[in-house]
Structure formats: C-alpha cells, structure tokens
Design an enzyme around this catalytic site. Sequence first.
Site, short mmCIF file in Angstrom:
data_model
loop_
_atom_site.label_atom_id
_atom_site.label_comp_id
_atom_site.label_asym_id
_atom_site.label_seq_id
_atom_site.Cartn_x
_atom_site.Cartn_y
_atom_site.Cartn_z
N ASP A 172 -20.90 11.01 41.77
CA ASP A 172 -21.94 10.47 42.85
C ASP A 172 -22.66 11.57 43.61
O ASP A 172 -23.61 11.25 44.22
CB ASP A 172 -21.02 9.61 43.69
CG ASP A 172 -20.88 8.31 42.85
OD1 ASP A 172 -19.74 8.20 42.25
OD2 ASP A 172 -21.63 7.23 43.13
N ARG A 214 -24.77 2.57 50.82
CA ARG A 214 -23.84 3.21 50.25
C ARG A 214 -24.04 4.93 50.72
O ARG A 214 -25.01 5.32 50.39
CB ARG A 214 -23.62 2.91 48.87
CG ARG A 214 -23.39 1.61 48.77
CD ARG A 214 -22.74 1.59 47.34
NE ARG A 214 -21.19 1.99 47.26
CZ ARG A 214 -20.75 2.09 45.75
NH1 ARG A 214 -21.47 1.94 44.78
NH2 ARG A 214 -19.60 2.36 45.81
N ARG A 248 -24.77 -0.69 40.77
CA ARG A 248 -23.87 0.17 41.10
C ARG A 248 -23.94 1.46 40.22
O ARG A 248 -24.36 1.37 39.26
CB ARG A 248 -22.44 -0.13 41.45
CG ARG A 248 -21.85 -1.31 40.67
CD ARG A 248 -21.54 -0.81 39.35
NE ARG A 248 -20.76 0.29 38.92
CZ ARG A 248 -20.96 1.00 38.00
NH1 ARG A 248 -21.58 0.74 37.03
NH2 ARG A 248 -20.21 2.26 38.08
N GLY A 249 -23.10 2.64 40.46
CA GLY A 249 -23.62 3.86 39.64
C GLY A 249 -24.76 4.83 40.29
O GLY A 249 -25.79 4.12 40.53
N ASN A 283 -16.45 11.56 43.05
CA ASN A 283 -16.73 10.41 41.77
C ASN A 283 -15.39 9.55 42.32
O ASN A 283 -14.78 9.52 43.27
CB ASN A 283 -16.47 10.90 40.53
CG ASN A 283 -16.76 9.77 39.53
OD1 ASN A 283 -17.78 9.40 39.76
ND2 ASN A 283 -15.72 9.67 38.42
N LYS A 284 -15.35 8.18 41.53
CA LYS A 284 -14.72 7.28 41.68
C LYS A 284 -13.38 7.70 42.20
O LYS A 284 -12.59 8.43 41.29
CB LYS A 284 -14.67 6.33 40.46
CG LYS A 284 -13.93 4.89 40.67
CD LYS A 284 -14.29 4.39 41.98
CE LYS A 284 -15.71 3.70 42.07
NZ LYS A 284 -16.04 3.18 43.39
O1 MRU Z 1 -18.46 2.37 43.13
P1 MRU Z 1 -19.21 2.70 42.20
O2 MRU Z 1 -18.93 1.66 40.67
O3 MRU Z 1 -20.73 2.54 42.47
O4 MRU Z 1 -18.79 4.21 41.52
C1 MRU Z 1 -19.66 4.49 40.26
C2 MRU Z 1 -18.83 5.95 40.02
O5 MRU Z 1 -18.22 6.51 40.54
C3 MRU Z 1 -19.58 6.72 38.72
O6 MRU Z 1 -18.64 7.28 38.28
C4 MRU Z 1 -20.67 7.59 39.44
O7 MRU Z 1 -21.61 6.82 40.27
C5 MRU Z 1 -21.42 8.14 38.19
S1 MRU Z 1 -22.58 7.04 37.61
C6 MRU Z 1 -23.48 7.80 36.25
#
Ligand code: MRU
Length: 347
Positions: A239, A91, A48-49, A249-250
Amino acid sequence: MTTLPQTLRWSAGELYLLDQTKLPLEVIEEKQESVEQVWDSIKQLKVRGAPAIGVAGAYGLLVAIREKTAMNLKDYSQEVEKKAAYLDTARPTAVNLKWALNRMLNSTKTFSGNGSRGLYKHLEEEAIRIHEEDVQLCLKMGINAVLLIKEGMGVLTHCNAGALATTGIGTATAPMYLAHQNGVQFRVYADETRPLLQGARLTSWELNKAGLDVTLLTDNMAAHIMSQGLIDMVITGTDRVAANGDVANKIGTHGLAILAKHFGIPFYVACPYSTIDLNTAEGSEIVIEERKAEEVTHFGLRRTAPEEIKVCNPAFDVTPNELVTGLITEKGIIRAPFGENLRKEYL
Ligand code: MRU
C-alpha cells in the site's frame, strides 16, 4: 489470457464498481451516484487494493463535480479541491489514493482552457489517463518479474494484490498470470488473510477462474508449509513503500517476511511508482488504518468472540526493508540498498 474480473469502469460519465464485499458468491456491479457513495465504497472495501482505490478516487472526484459545472471557474476549482480532500480521508494507508487525487489537483492547476465545463472534460481525460496507465504498469511489473517464476515452484501470496486490487493484471499476480500464459507449471498458495478474507474470497477466486493452480491456506499455516519445502518464493503487493524501502501491506505481511527469512525464501514486493512515497522517510511514519472491532469479533455476520472483549484491528503492518529481497516495479526489480536505488529511479 482468460478475461479477468473488471474492478471498475467509467462509462458515459458514470462510475461502476464491482462490489468486492460480495465476492465470490455474487458478482455485482454498483453504479456510484454520489461522492459520498464512492467514499463509502472505498471505506467499506467494495473497491480496495492500493492501485484500484487510486483510480476509483480519480473517477470519484468526477462524480463529485460532474453536476456542478454551472459554477464559475474559480468556485468550481475550489470545489474540486474540497472534494479531493474529502475523498482522501476514506482510507489513510495506501498512498495511491492521495497520489491520484494530487494528479487531478495538479491537472486543475495547469488547466488553461475556458470555463468549468472545459475543466471537467480536462479532468475526465486525466482520470482516464490514470486508469490506462495503471493497466500498463501492471503489465510492465509482470514482464519484469515473470522469469522469477520457474517450473515446479510454489509461490505464496497474501491478501489480494491481483486484478481485483488494480485495473490490470494485478501487481503481485502480474508475473503469475504471465508465467501461466507462458505455460510454466507452478503452484500458488493464497493466504486466507484474516479478518476480511481477501485471500480466500478474492485471490483464490480470481486465480482459480483464470486456470492457475491455487491452494488456499489459513494465515497460521504459512510456517508449516514453508517448513515442508512447499514455498520457493513469496510475492505480495503493498500500500505504500517508504523512501528507505520499508513496505506497508496487509496485516500479516511482516510475519510472513520474518518466516521467509527464517526459511531462506526470497520475499518480493510488487509496486508501481504510484505506491512509492519518497516523502515518507521510513515505515514508522506510515499511518496504519485501524478498522472496526466487528471485523474481528464476528465471522461474517456471526459473533465469534465474547461481548465486550477488547480488540485490536490494524489493517496493515510495516515490513522493514532488510526483509525484502526485491521490489518488483515497472522499471525493473529494485534491490538493496533501497534508499539509494529508489532515489536513483524515482527522484
Ligand atoms: O485492505 P485492502 O484489501 O485494501 O488491502 C490491500 C492490500 O493490502 C494489497 O496487498 C495492497 O493494496 C496492494 S494491491 C496491488
């Protein structure tokens, strides 16, 4: 620098992913046997990320086609397209997945060699380039932002935009790792990041292992610790950055940005060009992934909410550009007016 966790690796035609759902209790790599398994690993957040799922997507495409080189070139190219479209559905929010798959598709279109085996080799080279580039992009973001972090500062981050979210030193964490390497003493505050605890399980783990001074807090504590003067700067990842500088973002990032503005704290967002989406005009156009209710009704495997309760579980939110102090990129720190400055750098 201390060795950071290796999010994924491509070795002798095999893709191995560090299963992030098991961290920090178990550090286990999982070999990916099929494209369906890669899709599932992305969906389940084993990898993820945003940047990491881009690289995993490119290698995942190789997994999908590696045993099909007996097909004629035309059918094989169509198969590449089909499998790329499939992987892209894993995703929706992080644009890096689409970006990496598009790069693989463009590489298919410009292939001028012979046969399906030749195309496979050509695509493998492209996936490795995407991977190596990601490592370099992280380093450049770090170099461009390292001086933001000064002696004695408190830096708050959300979710995991670290080594585990990329294949390098992270995006938001890149300046942190470099400042630490330079001997700057500062503290990182890591938001727990409900519901899936990327801050608790991943960010605090990787930073702590690397010797940084990291303190874990639950998401609802941010206003309080800001009010105590403990936070001098927020740095998050993203993201997808829309053309006007709005940032997905998250979930919880938007709230943090509002708090940062209230307390007069700079709010930076780190992103390589692979996360900047000039085809999306503004944040409201970004598809926000909705995840299953169990992530909210349960804590680990244990139910913590009544049966049949209604749940909302958006995995991301959008922070409007006016709350962003600067975008930390491989080209430098981009500031408002974001629309104009992003176009100048990336069109
Ligand atoms: O749901 P996730 O864990 O994939 O979410 C990740 C994030 O929100 C990160 O902040 C984003 O992908 C940037 S990663 C460098």
